[in-house]
Design a protein around this motif. Structure first.
Motif, PDB file in Angstrom:
ATOM      1  N   ILE A  83       0.836  -1.203   0.000  1.00 38.35           N
ATOM      2  CA  ILE A  83       0.000   0.000   0.000  1.00 38.35           C
ATOM      3  C   ILE A  83       0.871   1.254   0.000  1.00 38.35           C
ATOM      4  O   ILE A  83       0.568   2.233  -0.694  1.00 38.35           O
ATOM      5  N   VAL A 123      -4.697   4.831   6.354  1.00 37.84           N
ATOM      6  CA  VAL A 123      -3.997   3.550   6.478  1.00 37.84           C
ATOM      7  C   VAL A 123      -3.175   3.507   7.759  1.00 37.84           C
ATOM      8  O   VAL A 123      -3.132   2.484   8.462  1.00 37.84           O
ATOM      9  N   PRO A 238      -1.329  -2.777  -5.248  1.00 38.13           N
ATOM     10  CA  PRO A 238      -1.644  -2.883  -3.819  1.00 38.13           C
ATOM     11  C   PRO A 238      -2.784  -3.843  -3.520  1.00 38.13           C
ATOM     12  O   PRO A 238      -2.808  -4.465  -2.456  1.00 38.13           O
ATOM     13  N   THR A 242      -2.093  -6.954  -1.069  1.00 39.01           N
ATOM     14  CA  THR A 242      -2.896  -7.149   0.139  1.00 39.01           C
ATOM     15  C   THR A 242      -3.541  -8.534   0.150  1.00 39.01           C
ATOM     16  O   THR A 242      -3.505  -9.242   1.166  1.00 39.01           O
ATOM     17  N   ALA A 261      -6.398   2.381   1.493  1.00 48.38           N
ATOM     18  CA  ALA A 261      -5.789   2.029   0.213  1.00 48.38           C
ATOM     19  C   ALA A 261      -6.658   2.493  -0.951  1.00 48.38           C
ATOM     20  O   ALA A 261      -6.150   3.005  -1.959  1.00 48.38           O
TER      21      ALA A 261
END
Length: 311
Positions: A83, A123, A238, A242, A261
């Protein structure tokens, strides 16, 4: 491939030192590009000036950010590293407003910049005092993401107009970055005492696929669909990072991680968007080819600049 880079880094650093992981990925990535150059009968640049600029580019776009991400993942999850990587377009937009006179700010891009950094704060959990967050690891990951736009701007300033092919320039750049790590790694690490299959394969795949083959694929994508569509990969990295970290490494995320994100990606999209043209008004020319940046963020690097080897 770029989305899985962060998982592979995490697996590699479980056994090997961060510099060793970075040296391995650069070595195997360079090997893939060397084979491609041999098949296409490409030659390295002959100008000493070009080699000097590529040495700086190799540091800013490969050796330094690759190493920073590897060190960051000693203390932060691969999901968070992925991220943080998505902030590269935001850093790039902010820097280009200062360093590139042709990139003038617009309301849309400034709004995207603000939205993106709001996503970063989400985040990181700013409202709860960043509790539970490893500050050093997160700062290293964000610094790694900052290295990419600095490198892109440097290349745009110094290598635009080079007569060498993108493959030739990128191959030379990656080779120089490998040499830099070959000098640094023995000074700060000791030779590994064991070579478990899993971490070894992780480093090989990270270099051969995520750093070497992915660059070659990016060339084909840009040639076929253009740099603007090629930049769409930025928004998938990202998400894949993730998903890989959660499902394969069992990393846990709180609600603010995916929400933040998404806000970061929305902001990045705004910074790269253009206002619709009125009827009869020609659209502005593309700024250049997307530059695979490390774990995988492309960016406009200039019409004749090389595509810097991915994260």
């Amino acid at each position: 491939m770029w989305g899985f880079s962060f998982l592979l880094i995490k697996v590699g650093t479980q056994v090997f030192a961060p510099f060793q992981v970075t040296f391995g990925r650069l070595f195997f990535g360079t090997a893939v590009l060397a084979v491609a150059m041999a098949v296409k009968r490409e030659r390295f640049p002959r100008s000493g000036r070009v080699w000097a600029h590529l040495a700086v580019a190799g540091l800013l776009l490969n050796a330094l950010p690759f190493s920073l991400f590897a060190y960051a993942e000693l203390t932060i999850p691969s999901t968070l590293a992925g991220i943080c990587n998505a902030t590269s377009p935001l850093w790039g937009m902010a820097l280009s407003l200062v360093a590139l006179s042709e990139d003038r700010p617009t309301r849309r891009r400034v709004a995207g910049l603000g939205l993106g950094f709001l996503g970063v704060l989400t985040v990181l959990g700013a409202w709860q005092g960043f509790s539970g967050l490893d500050f050093t690891g997160t700062a290293l990951a964000l610094l790694a993401s900052l290295c990419y736009p600095i490198g892109w701007i440097y290349i745009r300033r110094t290598l635009a107009g080079s007569s060498s092919s993108h493959l030739s320039l990128t191959g030379a750049q990656l080779m120089l970055a490998t040499g830099q790590l070959a000098l640094v790694t023995p000074l700060f690490t000791t030779f590994p005492t064991s070579f478990p299959v899993g971490p070894v394969l992780a480093v090989v795949v990270l270099g051969a696929l995520g750093t070497g083959l992915a660059i070659l694929l990016q060339y084909g994508i840009v040639a076929e669909v253009g740099p603007t569509t090629g930049q769409m990969v930025t928004y998938f990295v990202p998400v894949i990072a993730t998903a890989a970290g959660v499902t394969l490494l069992g990393e846990r995320i709180s609600w603010n991680t995916p929400v933040g994100a998404l806000v970061i990606l929305a902001g990045a999209a705004l910074t790269q968007s253009r206002a619709r043209q009125r009827a009869g008004t020609p659209a502005p020319a593309e700024a250049g080819t997307p530059a695979p940046a490390g774990a995988g963020t492309p960016a406009s690097a200039g019409a004749e600049a090389p595509a810097p080897a991915e994260r």
